[in-house]
Write an enzyme that holds these catalytic residues in place. Sequence first.
Site: not given
Length: 451
Positions: A158, A164, A201, A208, A235, A289, A291
């Site tokens: 990642k 996104g 992993k 989610h 995503h 996040n 926000r």
Amino acid sequence: MFKKILIANRGEIALRILRACRDMGIQTVAVHSTADADAMHVRLADESVCIGPAPSKDSYLNVQAILTAAAVTGADAIHPGVGFLSENADFAEMVEDHGMAFIGPSPEHIRVMGDKVAAKKTAIELGIPVVPGSDGAIASAEEAIEVAKTTGYPVLVKAASGGGGRGMKVANSEDELRDAVRLAGTEAKAAFGDDTLYMEKYLGQPRHIEIQLLGDGQGTCIHIGERDCSLQRRHQKLLEEAPSPVLTEEERERIGRISAEAMLKFGYKSAGTIEYLYENGEFFFIEMNTRIQVEHPISEAISGIDILEEQIRVAAGEKLKYKQEDVVLKGHAIECRINAENPYTFMPSPGQVTSYHTPGGVGVRIDSQLYQGYRIPSNYDSLIAKLIVYGRDREDCIMKTRRALQEYVIDGVQTSIPLHLDLVHNEDIMKGDYNIHWLEKFVDELNAQKK
């Protein structure tokens, strides 16, 4: 309390912020690009300022134009909304340096949680469960291979910056991992200007789950339950519900408590969300996040708490009105993100709305900037409306969502409403039997049937 807030955003979230301000007796300033001159939040605001042409970099990302608009109109605070500059620590600092309040967390907290490597390290320090993986950034494919010997395959490479789904690659073997590191680094550099990578992993069929938090930086931080955001494509979330149909009360209480205690220790001040992957009874931190979230209305629906109002009050230096024992979650809520796009290929469909009719009835809420005759610009995200439905339980909520979707009329452009109708009639969805990979497979099957 603030007297005038400049809303540094557009679309439905700008309108949502404007309404919260009106409810609190606060004047509003709308900034807009030339493409948004006729937008609803611009029409309804007390004042409006054009800050540039249609491209985001020349308007909604134009820091100097936004700060100038705030100074000229005498705003004493800026609300950044969602996207654009909402998680830009440098912007938050500049707002404060200009003598205004940034309605969000501290620049330091934005900066830490905006770097995924630093965020994971901080999460570990705060006692938040994380996915097994690299301790920090990985410098090479060889280093990634060594980490994989501990975690096992498959693994997920990642990008440390951005989101996104860009800069993310799955690898099932050593050879695939070498390619994944190279490709993810190239993609991350092109998208974010930063090719820093880390590795985790890869979980096979997780949900989610995200926890809604509110902190005042004065000794109180609460959670408002969880949202299940597993129905997503590339995503990007499409439908969310609260509470999750798969968590037990014990799991809900445990992860909420862990999240709120961690943010209290962190000294967090504002609304925020911690996102987790959930599989086999375990939670694993993805990101935070810093926000307000697009899907915040379903947490408002089941709690009765106006999250925007609390965010504004906290930014003005006030304490939260609520303690954790005041938070009582009732019923069930679903949010459908209505996008201006082909419902099955997801190709954008900007254009003029020739007719518009919103659904109604008990428990139905629409957050949208649309009106008949409005021209949806092609320059921005395709989200045009949020349908939020509340029911006494999950079955009641799904039935009301079906009806509301059938009543919702948006003509002149294609929308995702047909896909949402498919979802709320699907047996797996009715049973709550889905994960983060479910939607893409479902859409692929639908498209195959149409050929």
